[in-house]
Design a protein around this motif. Structure first.
Motif, mmCIF file in Angstrom:
data_model
loop_
_atom_site.group_PDB
_atom_site.id
_atom_site.type_symbol
_atom_site.label_atom_id
_atom_site.label_comp_id
_atom_site.label_asym_id
_atom_site.label_seq_id
_atom_site.Cartn_x
_atom_site.Cartn_y
_atom_site.Cartn_z
ATOM 1 N N THR A 52 30.320 49.680 7.812
ATOM 2 C CA THR A 52 29.726 50.974 8.158
ATOM 3 C C THR A 52 30.462 51.622 9.321
ATOM 4 N N ASP A 178 26.703 54.145 1.176
ATOM 5 C CA ASP A 178 26.607 52.842 1.859
ATOM 6 C C ASP A 178 25.440 52.043 1.281
ATOM 7 N N GLU A 179 25.534 50.736 1.395
ATOM 8 C CA GLU A 179 24.542 49.792 0.832
ATOM 9 C C GLU A 179 24.343 50.082 -0.655
#
Ligand SMILES: Nc1ncnc2c1ncn2[C@@H]1O[C@H](COP(=O)(O)OP(=O)(O)OP(=O)(O)O)[C@@H](O)[C@H]1O
Ligand SMILES: [Mg+2]
Length: 398
Positions: A52, A178-179
């Motif tokens: 991140t 993200d994720e």
């Protein structure tokens, strides 16, 4: 005592260390946008390794003629208490895309900013009623409730159209998801990946970067980029590695030069943290600048301060359900376990077991050894922490 950040610090530059090679490579891939060629990128790596932070730094470094969007699926998942839908992801994307054009002052883009803002308001109320508006930048907008096809078309076409309508002001769009492994929680993740793929193929000005806490061989990576997956190996795959011993040494030297190690102490420290920045930071924050850390002292500190060092997992542990925790403690007790071994261990039904094993995999907490077909805890720090708590308290953390 040094203070290193345990999350992404607001001042990105202040604490960011190195990753020069990674940034250079990523920028090279993205530069193709100027030639109307879009690369799709998949970034994997251990939890806490710095995916991140790396991406936020990358987005921050990009020139002004590249617009950027960052969404975090875990935030959407968290807010919805685990009920993730395609529509929610799209709505989030749309809202972030729109924020990225807010400051642009060409007439067409300015107009579409307000129009999209209206669409977003309607989507929230589930009132897709924009017959009057009809089209924005030439893309028809969803009119009826649950008009998923139109909504996805609208959101997926928008970034390319923005570039095309910007009078050369904007050259490209970079969208970070993200994720992304949590997309596995959708009822049909494959369809969602195929949908994105079908648009990216024809858009030379929009690059997607998917990233998340998942190993480069996980099922979700197969689904998105495996031979049978939506992108069928066409995505550039990129694994973020922990810091090497050398890099860890320079990191400590640069950020926390007051902490002194003997050779053997440093070796132990590297063994405990494996060069993962999240652990480097949380471990250093427990250390003092007095005296020298030899192997023995590092080991003692590691066990004494484990709750602080493993804080990343304690936070995640707090978000897990009872069933998920039971599966994890069974695996901690019995080592890697096969499906049938697990089934004998846990106190709930097969169906429930299957469901939560999937959830844990999608959260990047457990993984399945592909050959032995055994489930294992993804990060040894989590296992060590659970064992340690059980030894000290006589039970696993509630
Ligand atoms: N290049 C770096 N320089 C300095 N600190 C870093 C660097 N990369 C990561 N960190 C620190 O390590 C911690 C974890 O970083 P980050 O959240 O980016 O990891 P992640 O790989 O995204 O983890 P997760 O898989 O849990 O999302 C943060 O506290 C961050 O400040
Ligand atoms: Mg992250």
């Amino acid at each position: 005592m040094p203070i290193l950040p345990l999350g992404i610090p607001p001042d990105l530059e202040k604490f960011f260390f190195n990753r020069e090679r990674e940034l250079k490579e990523l920028k090279t891939f993205l530069n193709a946008l100027y030639e109307n060629v879009s690369q799709q990128i998949l970034i994997t790596g251990y939890r806490g390794v710095g995916k991140t932070y790396l991406l936020k730094k990358l987005l921050n470094d990009l020139p002004d003629d590249i617009l950027t969007v960052y969404i975090d699926i875990s935030k959407i998942y968290g807010i919805q208490k685990g009920k993730l839908t395609e529509e929610l992801i799209l709505r989030n994307l749309l809202s972030s895309m729109n924020s990225s054009i807010k400051e642009i002052d060409t007439g067409t883009i300015k107009k579409s900013y307000s129009a999209v803002k209206n669409v977003l308001g309607g989507l929230k109320l589930k009132k897709y009623n924009f017959k009057a508006a009809g089209r924005i930048l030439g893309i028809s907008i969803p009119e009826v409730e649950d008009d998923y096809e139109k909504l996805s078309h609208f959101v997926m076409e928008l970034p390319q159209r923005i570039v095309e309508s910007s009078d050369e002001k904007i050259k490209g769009f970079v969208i970070v998801i993200d994720e992304f492994q949590l997309i596995g929680q959708l009822e049909n993740p494959d369809a969602f990946f195929w949908m994105i793929r079908s648009y990216t193929q024809e858009q030379g000005r929009v690059s997607y970067i998917f990233t998340g806490s998942t190993s480069k061989m996980s099922e979700i990576v197969e689904k998105i980029n495996g031979a049978q997956g939506a992108f069928g190996g066409r995505m550039i795959q990129f694994n973020v590695e922990p810091f090497s011993e050398e890099k860890t040494k320079s990191y400590l030297q640069e950020k926390v030069s007051g902490i002194k190690f003997s050779d053997d102490g440093f070796r132990r420290f590297y063994e405990c943290t494996r060069g993962i920045p999240a652990y480097l930071n949380s471990f250093c924050n427990t250390m003092s600048e007095e005296g020298t850390y030899n192997g023995e002292k590092v080991k003692k500190t590691f066990f004494e301060k484990m709750d602080q060092i493993a804080v990343m997992w304690i936070r995640i542990w707090g978000t897990l359900s009872e069933n998920e925790k039971e599966i994890l403690t069974s695996i901690v007790e019995g080592g890697p376990l096969s499906w049938s071994e697990l089934e004998r261990q846990v106190t709930f039904s097969k169906g429930t077991l299957a469901k939560y094993l999937d959830v844990l995999k999608n959260k990047g907490v457990i993984s399945l050894y592909p050959v032995e077909r055994k489930y294992t805890i993804e990060d040894i720090m989590l296992k060590t922490w659970l064992k340690h708590r059980n030894e000290i308290d006589g039970y696993y953390p509630p």
